[in-house]
Design a protein around this motif. Structure first.
Motif, PDB file in Angstrom:
ATOM      1  N   ALA A 132       7.995   2.074   0.771  1.00 48.78           N
ATOM      2  CA  ALA A 132       7.633   0.631   1.272  1.00 48.78           C
ATOM      3  C   ALA A 132       8.259  -0.455   0.516  1.00 48.78           C
ATOM      4  CB  ALA A 132       6.421   0.571   1.281  1.00 48.78           C
ATOM      5  N   GLN A 133       8.184  -0.378  -0.665  1.00 50.26           N
ATOM      6  CA  GLN A 133       8.748  -1.346  -1.511  1.00 50.26           C
ATOM      7  C   GLN A 133      10.192  -1.755  -1.281  1.00 50.26           C
ATOM      8  OE1 GLN A 133      10.570  -0.562  -4.997  1.00 50.26           O
ATOM      9  NE2 GLN A 133      11.321  -2.625  -4.896  1.00 50.26           N
ATOM     10  N   ASN A 134      11.096  -0.360  -1.240  1.00 45.73           N
ATOM     11  CA  ASN A 134      12.311  -0.620  -0.891  1.00 45.73           C
ATOM     12  C   ASN A 134      12.665  -1.353   0.320  1.00 45.73           C
ATOM     13  OD1 ASN A 134      13.238   0.322  -3.428  1.00 45.73           O
ATOM     14  ND2 ASN A 134      13.287   2.502  -2.644  1.00 45.73           N
ATOM     15  N   GLN A 135      11.914  -1.100   1.338  1.00 41.58           N
ATOM     16  CA  GLN A 135      12.068  -1.550   2.698  1.00 41.58           C
ATOM     17  C   GLN A 135      11.823  -2.981   2.623  1.00 41.58           C
ATOM     18  OE1 GLN A 135       9.574   0.508   5.543  1.00 41.58           O
ATOM     19  NE2 GLN A 135      10.693  -0.729   7.162  1.00 41.58           N
ATOM     20  N   ARG A 136      10.819  -3.804   2.243  1.00 38.33           N
ATOM     21  CA  ARG A 136      10.127  -4.803   2.270  1.00 38.33           C
ATOM     22  C   ARG A 136      10.884  -5.780   1.023  1.00 38.33           C
ATOM     23  NH1 ARG A 136       3.926  -5.412   2.609  1.00 38.33           N
ATOM     24  NH2 ARG A 136       4.543  -7.355   2.771  1.00 38.33           N
ATOM     25  N   GLN A 137      11.374  -5.082   0.213  1.00 39.47           N
ATOM     26  CA  GLN A 137      11.948  -5.885  -1.141  1.00 39.47           C
ATOM     27  C   GLN A 137      10.893  -6.684  -1.827  1.00 39.47           C
ATOM     28  OE1 GLN A 137      14.937  -5.470  -2.291  1.00 39.47           O
ATOM     29  NE2 GLN A 137      15.138  -3.866  -0.717  1.00 39.47           N
ATOM     30  N   GLY A 138       9.546  -6.157  -1.807  1.00 38.72           N
ATOM     31  CA  GLY A 138       8.499  -6.808  -2.553  1.00 38.72           C
ATOM     32  C   GLY A 138       7.490  -7.314  -1.469  1.00 38.72           C
ATOM     33  N   TYR A 139       6.393  -7.589  -2.461  1.00 37.44           N
ATOM     34  CA  TYR A 139       5.020  -8.021  -1.693  1.00 37.44           C
ATOM     35  C   TYR A 139       4.716  -9.485  -1.728  1.00 37.44           C
ATOM     36  CZ  TYR A 139       5.053  -2.980  -1.626  1.00 37.44           C
ATOM     37  OH  TYR A 139       5.228  -1.655  -1.357  1.00 37.44           O
ATOM     38  N   THR A 140       4.536 -10.078  -0.761  1.00 33.38           N
ATOM     39  CA  THR A 140       4.192 -11.636  -0.723  1.00 33.38           C
ATOM     40  C   THR A 140       2.770 -11.746  -0.918  1.00 33.38           C
ATOM     41  OG1 THR A 140       6.064 -12.118   0.554  1.00 33.38           O
ATOM     42  CG2 THR A 140       4.581 -13.748   0.445  1.00 33.38           C
ATOM     43  N   VAL A 141       2.359 -12.639  -1.617  1.00 31.36           N
ATOM     44  CA  VAL A 141       0.878 -12.795  -2.024  1.00 31.36           C
ATOM     45  C   VAL A 141       0.445 -13.541  -0.888  1.00 31.36           C
ATOM     46  CG1 VAL A 141      -0.846 -14.030  -3.611  1.00 31.36           C
ATOM     47  CG2 VAL A 141       1.082 -12.756  -4.645  1.00 31.36           C
ATOM     48  N   ARG A 142      -0.620 -13.264  -0.096  1.00 35.71           N
ATOM     49  CA  ARG A 142      -1.024 -13.692   1.072  1.00 35.71           C
ATOM     50  C   ARG A 142      -1.769 -15.072   0.849  1.00 35.71           C
ATOM     51  NH1 ARG A 142      -3.445  -8.433   3.713  1.00 35.71           N
ATOM     52  NH2 ARG A 142      -4.826  -9.165   2.116  1.00 35.71           N
ATOM     53  N   ASP A 143      -2.528 -15.803   1.765  1.00 34.79           N
ATOM     54  CA  ASP A 143      -3.454 -16.912   1.619  1.00 34.79           C
ATOM     55  C   ASP A 143      -4.733 -16.397   0.940  1.00 34.79           C
ATOM     56  OD1 ASP A 143      -1.517 -18.362   2.931  1.00 34.79           O
ATOM     57  OD2 ASP A 143      -2.348 -18.452   4.574  1.00 34.79           O
ATOM     58  N   ASP A 144      -4.861 -15.255   1.166  1.00 30.97           N
ATOM     59  CA  ASP A 144      -6.443 -14.875   0.355  1.00 30.97           C
ATOM     60  C   ASP A 144      -6.049 -14.490  -0.802  1.00 30.97           C
ATOM     61  OD1 ASP A 144      -5.054 -12.453   0.764  1.00 30.97           O
ATOM     62  OD2 ASP A 144      -6.631 -11.567   1.985  1.00 30.97           O
ATOM     63  N   GLY A 145      -4.956 -14.602  -1.673  1.00 35.77           N
ATOM     64  CA  GLY A 145      -4.658 -14.189  -3.015  1.00 35.77           C
ATOM     65  C   GLY A 145      -4.319 -12.690  -2.979  1.00 35.77           C
ATOM     66  N   ALA A 146      -4.205 -12.183  -1.942  1.00 38.99           N
ATOM     67  CA  ALA A 146      -4.175 -10.368  -2.217  1.00 38.99           C
ATOM     68  C   ALA A 146      -2.577 -10.133  -1.684  1.00 38.99           C
ATOM     69  CB  ALA A 146      -5.050  -9.881  -1.547  1.00 38.99           C
ATOM     70  N   VAL A 147      -2.121  -8.972  -2.139  1.00 42.62           N
ATOM     71  CA  VAL A 147      -0.915  -8.073  -1.803  1.00 42.62           C
ATOM     72  C   VAL A 147      -1.510  -6.963  -0.867  1.00 42.62           C
ATOM     73  CG1 VAL A 147       0.842  -9.074  -3.090  1.00 42.62           C
ATOM     74  CG2 VAL A 147      -0.542  -6.993  -3.512  1.00 42.62           C
ATOM     75  N   SER A 148      -0.913  -6.483   0.247  1.00 38.32           N
ATOM     76  CA  SER A 148      -1.262  -5.280   0.782  1.00 38.32           C
ATOM     77  C   SER A 148      -0.234  -4.255   0.536  1.00 38.32           C
ATOM     78  CB  SER A 148      -1.260  -5.806   2.316  1.00 38.32           C
ATOM     79  OG  SER A 148      -1.569  -4.297   2.894  1.00 38.32           O
ATOM     80  N   ILE A 149      -0.744  -3.217  -0.090  1.00 34.95           N
ATOM     81  CA  ILE A 149       0.242  -2.239  -0.461  1.00 34.95           C
ATOM     82  C   ILE A 149      -0.221  -0.836   0.362  1.00 34.95           C
ATOM     83  CG2 ILE A 149       0.960  -0.533  -2.393  1.00 34.95           C
ATOM     84  CD1 ILE A 149       0.283  -2.701  -4.464  1.00 34.95           C
ATOM     85  N   PRO A 150       0.944  -0.417   1.132  1.00 31.99           N
ATOM     86  CA  PRO A 150       0.658   0.896   1.864  1.00 31.99           C
ATOM     87  C   PRO A 150       0.010   2.038   1.082  1.00 31.99           C
ATOM     88  CG  PRO A 150       2.905   0.058   2.021  1.00 31.99           C
ATOM     89  CD  PRO A 150       2.403  -0.880   1.116  1.00 31.99           C
ATOM     90  N   GLU A 151      -1.174   2.580   1.838  1.00 31.58           N
ATOM     91  CA  GLU A 151      -1.674   3.983   1.118  1.00 31.58           C
ATOM     92  C   GLU A 151      -2.663   3.143  -0.044  1.00 31.58           C
ATOM     93  OE1 GLU A 151       0.785   7.170  -0.055  1.00 31.58           O
ATOM     94  OE2 GLU A 151       2.112   6.893   1.821  1.00 31.58           O
ATOM     95  N   VAL A 152      -2.508   2.172  -0.485  1.00 30.52           N
ATOM     96  CA  VAL A 152      -3.379   1.459  -1.477  1.00 30.52           C
ATOM     97  C   VAL A 152      -4.310   0.748  -1.174  1.00 30.52           C
ATOM     98  CG1 VAL A 152      -3.345   0.513  -3.863  1.00 30.52           C
ATOM     99  CG2 VAL A 152      -1.469   2.056  -3.301  1.00 30.52           C
ATOM    100  N   GLY A 153      -3.812  -0.453  -0.105  1.00 29.11           N
ATOM    101  CA  GLY A 153      -4.656  -1.444   0.359  1.00 29.11           C
ATOM    102  C   GLY A 153      -4.619  -2.854  -0.090  1.00 29.11           C
ATOM    103  N   ALA A 154      -5.215  -3.741  -0.052  1.00 27.83           N
ATOM    104  CA  ALA A 154      -5.286  -5.202  -0.504  1.00 27.83           C
ATOM    105  C   ALA A 154      -5.843  -5.067  -2.060  1.00 27.83           C
ATOM    106  CB  ALA A 154      -5.996  -5.980   0.130  1.00 27.83           C
ATOM    107  N   VAL A 155      -4.612  -5.640  -2.740  1.00 28.77           N
ATOM    108  CA  VAL A 155      -5.145  -6.022  -4.165  1.00 28.77           C
ATOM    109  C   VAL A 155      -5.034  -7.166  -4.515  1.00 28.77           C
ATOM    110  CG1 VAL A 155      -4.417  -5.170  -6.608  1.00 28.77           C
ATOM    111  CG2 VAL A 155      -4.163  -3.687  -4.861  1.00 28.77           C
ATOM    112  N   THR A 156      -5.938  -8.223  -5.086  1.00 30.56           N
ATOM    113  CA  THR A 156      -6.040  -9.532  -5.274  1.00 30.56           C
ATOM    114  C   THR A 156      -5.378  -9.751  -6.581  1.00 30.56           C
ATOM    115  OG1 THR A 156      -8.106  -9.832  -4.346  1.00 30.56           O
ATOM    116  CG2 THR A 156      -7.373 -11.570  -5.690  1.00 30.56           C
TER     117      THR A 156
END
Length: 443
Positions: A132-156
């Motif tokens: 997933a990381q290779n496909q999205r080239q990273g994770y953007t921090v959302r307005d709620d301050g968290a990133v969403s990681i597949p199979e892991v969930g939201a991490v603030t």
């Protein structure tokens, strides 16, 4: 014989009327025994003499020179002082208090990358995370301050340093029973920004990264100061409701000033002292960006608008009253008088705060009728302090000489006279004499 007798009777009647003085008198300008009249050609030399007569145009009341704008909004809290001052003076040195830079904290909009090890003992559960990381080239921090990681969930992660974020992610992976073999880095810095504008090479919003930013690095990224005179230009720093500043020449000469740290939310403006409106507009924009209380701002702007409206109404009333008094003749004015062969014989008021020319007076009232007026006999009659009269004679039979009329300045109580053509004088004389002649001839 009867026709010849009638002609003789007409001739005798004309002679009799002329002998009695009953003839048309054409007005003109000439020297007279009872008055000291001096006729002076209006050429280049005469023009200089005529314009040398002292004269100061009347001024309009102060209400016509007063602006309704101005005033300072009240109730806005910590507004910066308007940039610049009166004249090109060196800016006062006002430095911000010392503040130690802190480690970069992840914020909304930042992009973080997860990297997993590729050794043969890689945990299979993380393969989906890596894909997933290779496909999205990273994770953007959302307005709620968290990133969403597949199979892991939201991490603030917002508000955490990079080390704190790695610790937090480690705890989450362990809690989800994943092997936490990973590394974390920030790929894009988007949350911490400093606005740089004014007299710089390229005004922009500078993003801050892991390396602490300085005033010098922020200005360099915007092209550096571009000023003609560093001694009169200044660098202004708006931070937390307070405005700080330093002269540009001091900034260039002292490395310690270039090394001053800057922080997220700062606004930097290089002011040359000549573009104050632009600087003030820039500060107001930045104040809005940092979320001033909207209700207080609206109330203050309404109060300022009301104050300006009251001023404008007062000035309009003063101006209207002056115009009405002027129309009724209650205001002293300077006049020039038009006479002779002009479209409208009239009294022409001289303008306020500027000088009128002979051409202005003639052509503003319709000019000279070509069919009856003699362009070669234009006079400006001006009385001297001792009662002597100077008749400035403009021979505009060559219309190129009308350019002199555009430079001949009028003075109060000047009389502009245009003589009639000879054929016009004969025509008017005959129009007055013929009825009398015919009346006598029929008797």
């Amino acid at each position: 014989m009867r026709g010849r007798e009638r002609f003789v009777a007409l001739a005798l009647a004309v002679a009799g009327l002329a002998g009695c003085g009953v003839t048309y008198t054409s007005p003109g300008v000439a020297r007279a025994a009872g008055a000291d009249v001096r006729i002076v050609p209006l050429d280049t030399a005469g023009l200089a003499r005529a314009n040398a007569t002292p004269y100061t145009p009347r001024s309009l009341p102060a209400a016509f020179a007063t602006l309704t704008g101005g005033g300072q909004p009240r109730g806005l809290g910590a507004l910066p002082d308007p940039p610049g001052g009166a004249g090109p003076a060196a800016a006062e040195m006002r430095l911000p208090p010392a503040r130690t830079p802190e480690p970069y904290r992840i914020g909304v909009g930042d992009v973080v990358l997860l990297a997993t090890r590729t050794s043969p003992d890689t945990v299979e559960e993380l393969s989906g995370l890596l894909a997933a990381q290779n496909q999205r080239q990273g994770y953007t921090v959302r307005d709620d301050g968290a990133v969403s990681i597949p199979e892991v969930g939201a991490v603030t992660l917002a508000g955490l340093t990079l080390d704190e974020a790695e610790t937090r992610l480690f705890e989450v992976l362990v809690e989800r029973q994943f092997d936490p073999a990973f590394s974390l880095e920030i790929a894009e810095f988007n949350s911490a920004r400093v606005a740089v504008g004014g007299a710089v090479g390229d005004a922009r919003v500078v993003t801050l990264g892991l390396t602490p930013a300085t005033l010098g690095s922020a200005l360099a990224e915007a092209g550096g100061p571009v000023v003609g005179d560093p001694g009169t230009a200044s660098i202004r720093l708006y931070r937390d409701g307070t405005l700080y500043q330093m002269p540009v020449d001091s900034y260039l000469a002292q490395p310690r000033l270039q090394s001053l740290p800057v922080f997220a939310g700062d606004a930097i403006y290089v002011d040359t002292g000549t573009d104050l409106d632009r600087a003030l507009a820039y500060y107001r924009q930045q104040i809005d960006v940092i979320a001033l209380r909207q209700s207080a701002r609206a109330a203050a702007l309404d109060a300022l608008s009301t104050e300006i409206a009251i001023r404008r109404a007062g000035l309009d009333e003063q101006r209207s009253l002056f115009a009405e008094r002027d129309r009724l003749g209650a205001i002293p004015r300077d006049y020039v008088y038009l006479s002779g062969e002009v479209t409208a014989q009239s009294r022409v008021p001289l303008p306020y705060e500027q000088r009128a020319t002979l051409a202005d007076v003639l052509f503003d009232q319709g000019g000279i009728p070509i069919a009856t007026g003699d362009m070669g006999q234009i006079y400006v009659l001006r009385a001297g302090p001792g009662g002597e009269i100077t008749a400035w004679h403009l021979d505009a039979g060559n219309v190129a000489l009308l350019t002199l009329a555009t430079r001949m300045e009028m003075r109060p109580n000047d009389i502009v006279f245009v003589a009639e053509q000879r054929i016009t004088a004969w025509n008017r004389a005959l129009q007055q004499v013929f009825p009398t002649i015919l009346n006598r001839a029929t008797q």
